[in-house]
Write an enzyme that holds these catalytic residues in place. Structure first.
Site, mmCIF file in Angstrom:
data_model
loop_
_atom_site.group_PDB
_atom_site.id
_atom_site.type_symbol
_atom_site.label_atom_id
_atom_site.label_comp_id
_atom_site.label_asym_id
_atom_site.label_seq_id
_atom_site.Cartn_x
_atom_site.Cartn_y
_atom_site.Cartn_z
ATOM 1 N N HIS A 158 26.581 -23.072 127.747
ATOM 2 C CA HIS A 158 25.040 -23.195 127.904
ATOM 3 C C HIS A 158 24.163 -23.123 126.657
ATOM 4 O O HIS A 158 22.949 -22.807 126.838
ATOM 5 C CB HIS A 158 24.422 -22.245 129.073
ATOM 6 N N SER A 279 12.753 -33.313 101.665
ATOM 7 C CA SER A 279 11.578 -33.893 102.126
ATOM 8 C C SER A 279 10.508 -34.235 100.995
ATOM 9 O O SER A 279 10.680 -33.439 99.891
ATOM 10 C CB SER A 279 10.874 -32.782 102.991
ATOM 11 N N LYS A 285 12.562 -28.009 102.250
ATOM 12 C CA LYS A 285 13.439 -28.457 103.253
ATOM 13 C C LYS A 285 14.867 -29.026 102.683
ATOM 14 O O LYS A 285 14.987 -29.576 101.594
ATOM 15 C CB LYS A 285 12.564 -30.120 103.868
ATOM 16 N N GLU A 292 22.802 -36.007 111.384
ATOM 17 C CA GLU A 292 21.609 -36.665 112.447
ATOM 18 C C GLU A 292 22.004 -38.388 112.435
ATOM 19 O O GLU A 292 21.880 -38.658 113.698
ATOM 20 C CB GLU A 292 20.107 -36.667 112.001
#
Ligand code: ARG
Length: 462
Positions: A158, A279, A285, A292
Site C-alpha cells: 500500500h 528545469s 531541479k 516519466e
C-alpha cells in the site's frame, strides 16, 4: 493522375486521386520491403521447383529482386504512391527490370497471402529483437542486484512501510518480470512463424504449390492449416502488441518506483546526469523525465493494442481492406517498446543507489513491528495476542516520536512480561531481513540462490 494499375484489366475509368490518397499504404508499408522480397524469393523458387514457371524465369526474378533490394537500400528506388503499397511497387519495378518473367512471379499468389506473409516475417524479426532487449535489461537488473546483496530498504505494501527487504531482492522482482516477458515473446513467436503463403486469395489455388517448402525456405516453423484463416488471421499482431503492452506495464511500474525513489522525501536513488533533465526556471531541479515518459508512452502502446483488437473484432472472413490498418499500430508499438527497453537498461546500469538513505528510511515506519509479534509468539504468546501487544508498542513509540528499538526494556516489559533483553536482537532490521530464508524470501542465502537461478536462466537465454 493515376497510372494504369497492375489490377486494371477490368477497369475502364481510373482511380480518383481522393481514393488513391485515402487507400494508399506505401508510405508506411514500405518498411516491409525486405520481407516482401524474401517472401517473393521463396515463392519464385518454389514455383520453379514445382514446374509452374521455368527455372530461367526464377533466376531472372531472383536477380531482379536482389537489384531492387539494393536500389531501395541505397535510396535510388522511386516509390510510386499510385501503386498503393509495397507489394505493387516492388512487382511493378521487377517487371520494368526483367520484363515478362516479372509478370509470372504472382502466379498462384494473392496480395492477401503475400501481405500476411510479409507482416509475419517482420513481426518475427522484431519479436526476436525485443526478446534480446528484455533479456539485456533483466541482466542489468541482476548485475545491480549482485552489487547490493547487503543493502536493505523498507519494503512497502500500500506504499506504506511494511518489512525490511534487500535491495537485491527488490531489483530481482523486476528482473523476474522481464524474464517472463522474454518467455512470453518466445511463445508468441511460435504462433507468428506460421506461413500463410500458398493460401492465395482465400481458397487455395489450382497450381501445384508446395506451401511446406516455402514455409521452410522462409524459416517458419509450419504452414497454415486453413487458407481462409491464413489470410484473415491477425492474432499474431495483436498477441505481439499485447506482449509489448505487458513489457510496458513492467517498465511503467519500475518508472513509477524510480520517480518516487528520486524524490528527496525518499532519496533512495540519484539519477545519473545522462538520464535526467533540468528545469529552465528552477536551478535545483533534476527531473526523472526518462521514467516519466516511459510511464507516459505505456499509454500509446495500450492504444495500439486497442486499435488492433477493435480493428479485427467485426470482420467477416476472409481478407478485408480494413486490415491494412494493422501495420501502423504494430510499428508504433515496436518503436516505443524497443526504445523504452533500451533506454531503461542503459539508465539502470548507471543508477546510483543511496544505501544510507534507505537505512534511515527503515527507522521511520515501524517495519520491525512484525518481528516483535513473532518474538512474542516465540515466547509462547498466541499470534493474535502478540499482534495486539506489538500494536500497542507502536502506538507508544509513535507518541514518543521514536522507533520500537528505541523504547526501553522497562517500557516494553510494561506491555508484556514475556519480553526480555533479547527483544532488541529481534527488533534489529538486519536480523529481520536475514531471518527470512524461506525459498524466494529476502534472507541473504535465499536471495543468493534466487540470483544464481536467475543467472543460469540468463546464460541459457543468451
Ligand atoms: N495493402 C494491403 C494491406 O496492407 C495489401 C493487400 C491488399 N489486397 C487486396 N486484395 N486489396 O492489407
Amino acid at each position: 493522375m493515376a497510372g494504369k494499375k497492375l489490377w486494371g484489366g477490368r477497369f475502364t475509368g481510373s482511380t480518383s486521386e481522393l481514393t488513391e490518397r485515402f487507400t494508399v499504404s506505401v508510405d508506411f508499408d514500405k518498411r516491409l520491403y525486405a520481407e516482401d522480397i524474401r517472401g517473393s524469393l521463396a515463392h519464385a523458387r518454389m514455383l520453379a521447383r514445382q514446374g509452374v514457371i521455368e527455372e530461367q524465369d526464377a533466376v531472372s526474378i531472383e536477380n531482379g529482386l536482389a537489384g531492387i533490394k539494393r536500389e531501395i537500400e541505397n535510396g535510388a528506388f522511386k516509390w510510386n504512391e499510385s501503386m498503393e503499397d509495397v507489394h505493387m511497387n516492388v512487382e511493378a519495378r521487377l517487371t520494368e527490370l526483367i520484363g515478362e518473367a516479372g509478370k509470372r512471379l504472382h502466379t498462384g499468389r494473392s496480395r492477401n497471402d503475400q501481405v500476411a506473409t510479409d507482416f509475419r516475417l517482420h513481426v518475427a524479426v522484431r519479436l526476436a529483437d525485443w526478446m534480446g532487449r528484455a533479456r539485456e535489461l533483466a541482466a542489468v537488473l541482476a548485475e545491480r542486484a549482485g552489487e547490493h546483496l547487503d543493502t536493505l530498504l523498507p519494503g512497502y505494501t500500500h506504499l506504506q512501510p511494511a518489512q525490511p527487504v534487500r535491495l537485491s531482492h527488490h531489483l530481482l522482482a523486476y528482473a523476474q518480470m522481464f524474464k517472463r516477458d522474454c518467455e512470453r515473446i518466445g511463445d508468441c513467436l511460435k504462433r507468428v512463424k506460421v506461413s500463410p503463403l500458398g493460401a492465395a486469395a482465400l481458397a487455395g489455388t489450382t497450381y501445384p504449390l508446395d506451401p511446406d517448402a516455402t514455409a521452410r525456405d522462409m524459416g517458419f516453423g509450419a504452414r497454415f492449416a486453413n487458407s481462409m484463416d491464413a489470410v484473415s488471421d491477425r492474432d499474431f499482431a495483436a498477441e505481439a502488441v499485447f506482449c509489448a503492452s505487458l513489457v510496458m506495464v513492467h517498465l511503467s511500474r519500475l518508472s513509477e518506483e524510480l520517480i518516487i525513489w528520486a524524490n528527496p522525501g525518499f532519496g533512495f536513488v540519484r539519477l545519473p546526469d545522462a538520464f535526467a533533465t533540468g528545469s529552465s526556471i528552477m536551478p535545483q531541479k533534476k527531473n526523472p523525465d526518462v521514467s516519466e515518459l516511459t510511464r507516459g508512452k505505456t499509454a500509446r502502446v495500450f492504444g495500439d493494442l486497442t486499435a488492433l483488437l477493435t480493428l479485427m473484432k467485426g470482420l467477416p472472413l476472409a481478407y478485408n481492406r480494413d486490415m491494412q490498418e494493422d501495420k501502423e499500430p504494430f510499428f508504433d508499438a515496436d518503436e516505443t517498446v524497443t526504445l523504452a527497453l533500451t533506454v531503461n537498461a542503459a539508465m539502470m546500469r548507471e543508477m546510483v543507489f543511496d544505501a544510507e538513505a534507505m537505512r534511515k528510511a527503515m527507522a521511520k515506519g515501524f517495519i520491525n513491528a512484525t518481528e516483535l509479534a513473532d518474538y512474542l509468539v516465540g515466547k509462547g504468546a498466541a499470534f493474535r495476542a502478540a499482534h495486539e501487544v506489538s500494536g500497542r508498542a507502536v502506538a507508544l513509540a509513535q507518541d514518543r516520536g521514536v522507533g520500537l528499538e528505541d523504547l526501553s526494556l522497562d517500557d516494553l516489559q510494561g506491555l508484556s512480561e514475556l519480553i526480555e533483553q533479547d527483544v532488541f536482537e529481534a527488533l534489529d532490521y538486519q536480523n529481520a531481513a536475514d531471518r527470512r530464508e524461506t525459498p524466494g524470501g529476502t534472507g541473504k542465502n535465499a536471495v543468493r540462490a534466487q540470483l544464481a537461478d536467475f543467472k543460469a536462466w540468463l546464460e541459457q537465454a543468451g
